[in-house]
Design a protein around this motif. Structure first.
Motif, mmCIF file in Angstrom:
data_model
loop_
_atom_site.group_PDB
_atom_site.id
_atom_site.type_symbol
_atom_site.label_atom_id
_atom_site.label_comp_id
_atom_site.label_asym_id
_atom_site.label_seq_id
_atom_site.Cartn_x
_atom_site.Cartn_y
_atom_site.Cartn_z
ATOM 1 N N ILE A 189 98.403 8.889 63.410
ATOM 2 C CA ILE A 189 98.748 8.840 64.827
ATOM 3 C C ILE A 189 97.690 9.591 65.632
ATOM 4 N N GLN A 190 97.238 8.979 66.720
ATOM 5 C CA GLN A 190 96.274 9.631 67.611
ATOM 6 C C GLN A 190 97.041 10.473 68.629
ATOM 7 N N ILE A 191 96.723 11.758 68.695
ATOM 8 C CA ILE A 191 97.366 12.665 69.632
ATOM 9 C C ILE A 191 96.429 12.894 70.814
ATOM 10 N N ASP A 192 96.876 12.514 71.993
ATOM 11 C CA ASP A 192 96.050 12.621 73.197
ATOM 12 C C ASP A 192 96.849 13.354 74.265
ATOM 13 N N LEU A 193 97.016 14.671 74.075
ATOM 14 C CA LEU A 193 97.839 15.482 74.969
ATOM 15 C C LEU A 193 97.129 16.787 75.308
ATOM 16 N N SER A 194 97.061 17.104 76.595
ATOM 17 C CA SER A 194 96.643 18.436 77.007
ATOM 18 C C SER A 194 97.872 19.341 76.986
ATOM 19 N N SER A 195 97.694 20.618 77.212
ATOM 20 C CA SER A 195 98.832 21.538 77.195
ATOM 21 C C SER A 195 99.828 21.206 78.308
ATOM 22 N N ALA A 210 109.267 10.099 67.732
ATOM 23 C CA ALA A 210 108.833 9.200 66.661
ATOM 24 C C ALA A 210 108.635 7.782 67.188
ATOM 25 N N ARG A 211 109.547 7.355 68.055
ATOM 26 C CA ARG A 211 109.426 6.015 68.637
ATOM 27 C C ARG A 211 108.166 5.905 69.489
ATOM 28 N N ALA A 212 107.875 6.963 70.258
ATOM 29 C CA ALA A 212 106.676 6.963 71.095
ATOM 30 C C ALA A 212 105.412 6.868 70.248
ATOM 31 N N MET A 213 105.436 7.518 69.093
ATOM 32 C CA MET A 213 104.262 7.513 68.222
ATOM 33 C C MET A 213 104.009 6.152 67.589
ATOM 34 N N ARG A 240 99.784 6.124 69.075
ATOM 35 C CA ARG A 240 99.258 7.305 69.737
ATOM 36 C C ARG A 240 100.365 7.992 70.525
ATOM 37 N N LEU A 241 100.150 9.258 70.814
ATOM 38 C CA LEU A 241 101.097 10.029 71.607
ATOM 39 C C LEU A 241 100.348 10.600 72.798
ATOM 40 N N SER A 242 100.780 10.215 74.009
ATOM 41 C CA SER A 242 100.132 10.672 75.229
ATOM 42 C C SER A 242 101.192 10.893 76.297
ATOM 43 N N VAL A 243 100.754 11.353 77.462
ATOM 44 C CA VAL A 243 101.691 11.605 78.554
ATOM 45 C C VAL A 243 102.332 10.309 79.037
#
Length: 558
Positions: free
Chosen positions: A182-188, A211-214, A219-222
């Motif tokens: 999974i690509q994680i694309d999140l700032s703090s 999990a559904r968002a991923m 990927r997981l983003s805003v």
């Protein structure tokens, strides 16, 4: 996946105090059995909290009593047998009875009076036992027979905190970063937005949503805030009082009202922890009044997309029912649900209709009590529930609704100015004039928009939308491209609301002149000049003609 649970400190301390004080019967309402068991076991094993550590045993309807090693205690499935075992237990213990509420009645069923009598007999024995023992009932619903009301203490167990949900998300991110799937694309800040969106869900629901968002796009983003909001929609559907509004409207779809838009933009994300360094609390809400059809409901829906928060429509009429006492409970349930989903937007359309008739006394004061509940909550609420209420007949609202502390601001939406009418025309033309065969030689330039804006003096936004639709039907019926004449003909055939309800508009403006802030900025209001009347009628405009001297709304710009 196993998630690390961070205990609710407030619940821990309260529970520890009650156990040390030898409270015999406690009741905790929750769906999260695993989470509350983790908290109880943590308290029971902590000598600093309870002085003397205690064993934690659980009882279920299907398996009976089990010790901490998940070993079943024989012959304890029957409730009386389980209570006999607790009574004879010769060590310090906490007994968590997870399905016992079915013996307390509720939903039209009679309680098991033998079980209730047994519990009442045990109260004094539990208090005086040489080894501290307490019974904790856990249940998704609160069912308490009258006979036990003086013996049972109810303990609040809130939904997971921000830190608990963040812990779940951090653990899921760590696991997926190791696998690289999974690509994680999140700032703090974006991670904080994602966690805030999951507030109001149980830990299991939050984990499922993440999990559904991923898995949806790898990927997981805003942008996955919308996935979290879809999970929250399930909660709303189960209540039946609030309605989850899904809208694809964005703030760009709302023409004009720049003053109100700027006010909203400055308060975006103010419910996040990053706002606390400025000493800011989450905004309470706004009351929007004004001329019907000028975009009050439209901008209410658009706030949801701007702030990335769930939009809950609150229909006051659903609160009232024929059963005595149920209206007040419905209001409490609506408030609890909205707070559980915080941060969220609670939209009350035409609020004056929902709270009408309070002074008649025809309902034995039910409306007044429900209204009082709502006002008290508005004044004292700490949760990030932004209330946006719209009203056409603002004078029908009781004065206590407009008192400072209920809403942050009261905005007045007047007839659109010329610039605003041009923007509204552009929005609706851009939405419908898409096919080149329909557009033909028609030019959607500034001069065309200005020409039509001048002709629509006194039109509200809804009427401008309707005339665009009428012009499109004119071209469609003749299977040809749209022309400027189609729009001009639609304008000529429309009698605007400002003509048919001139007196009502004048009354609204007089009220708002000193009580509300105009939603239109100063520069738009200043551009007005005298305009020709349409169809030979005198049209009261937002800035000139008949109602020039009584334009409502204080001239404050944000």
């Amino acid at each position: 996946m196993t998630t690390a649970v961070i205990q609710e400190k407030t619940t821990q301390s309260i529970l520890a105090d009650l156990l040390k004080a030898r409270f015999p019967l406690l009741y905790i309402q929750t769906f999260e059995e695993d989470r509350i068991l983790s908290v109880i076991r943590s308290v029971g094993a902590n000598a600093q909290l309870v002085k003397r550590p205690r064993n934690v045993l659980t009882w279920r309807l299907t398996s009976g009593m089990e010790n901490e090693l998940s070993q079943k205690v024989p012959d304890t499935v029957a409730p009386i047998k389980a209570l006999d075992y607790i009574e004879s237990y010769d060590d310090a213990g906490i007994f968590v009875l997870q399905d016992f509420h079915i013996y307390f009645g509720g939903q039209g069923k009679l309680p098991d009076f033998q079980v209730i009598r047994k519990l009442r007999d045990m109260v004094s024995k539990l208090k005086c036992s040489p080894n501290p023992k307490s019974i904790i009932f856990t249940s998704p619903t609160l069912v308490l027979p009258y006979d036990l009301q003086k013996d049972v203490t109810i303990v609040d167990f809130h939904l997971p905190s921000l830190q608990e949900i963040k812990s779940v998300l951090d653990e899921m991110i760590a696991v997926n970063e190791q696998s690289g799937r999974i690509q994680i694309d999140l700032s703090s800040i974006e991670k904080e937005q994602l966690v805030n969106a999951a507030l109001g869900l149980t830990l299991s629901e939050a984990e499922n949503a993440f999990a559904r968002a991923m898995v949806e796009d790898g990927r997981l983003s805003v942008d996955d805030v919308d996935v979290i909001l879809r999970e929250k929609e399930q909660i709303i559907k189960k209540t039946g009082i609030l309605e989850f509004i899904t809208s694809d409207l964005v703030m760009e779809d709302v023409g004009g009202l720049e003053n109100l838009k700027r006010w909203l933009h400055k308060r975006n994300k103010s419910w996040l922890d990053s706002a606390s360094k400025y000493g800011l609390d989450a905004p309470k809400g706004v009351l929007i009044t004004g001329v019907p059809g000028c975009g009050k409901s439209l901008i209410s829906k658009a706030i949801s997309s701007m702030w990335h928060l769930p939009l809950l429509r609150f229909d006051i009429s659903k609160i009232f029912s024929g059963i005595v006492g149920s209206s007040e409970e419905n209001m409490r349930e609506a408030i609890r649900t909205a707070e559980a989903l915080a941060p969220a937007i609670l939209w009350i359309d035409e609020i004056e209709k929902g709270f009408s008739g309070m002074s008649t006394g025809g309902d034995s004061g039910t409306s007044a009590r429900v209204f009082g509940q709502f006002l008290t909550w508005m004044q004292e609420k700490k949760s990030a529930v932004f209330v946006i209420a719209t009203a056409n007949n603002i004078q029908a609202l009781p004065p206590e609704m407009m008192r400072k502390g209920r809403f942050d601001e009261i905005f007045f939406v007047d007839l659109p100015t010329m610039r605003e009418r041009a923007e509204i025309l552009k929005v609706h033309m851009d939405k419908r004039l898409l096919h080149p065969d329909v557009i033909g030689t028609f030019q959607r330039d500034e001069s065309t928009l200005e020409h039509l804006a001048r002709m629509t003096e006194g039109f509200v936004g809804a009427e401008i939308e309707h005339l665009v639709i009428s012009a499109m039907f004119e071209a469609y019926s003749e299977e040809r491209s749209i022309t400027l004449a189609d729009f001009e003909r639609a304008i000529e055939n429309t009698v605007p609301l400002s003509v048919t309800q001139a007196e009502q508009i004048l009354a609204i403006r007089e009220w708002a002149n000193v009580r509300a802030i105009t939603a239109t900025p100063r520069e738009d209001r200043a551009e007005y000049a005298e305009r020709p009347a349409v169809n030979g009628s005198t049209i009261p405009s937002a800035g000139g003609d008949d109602l020039r001297s009584t334009r409502g709304g204080r001239a404050i710009d944000f």
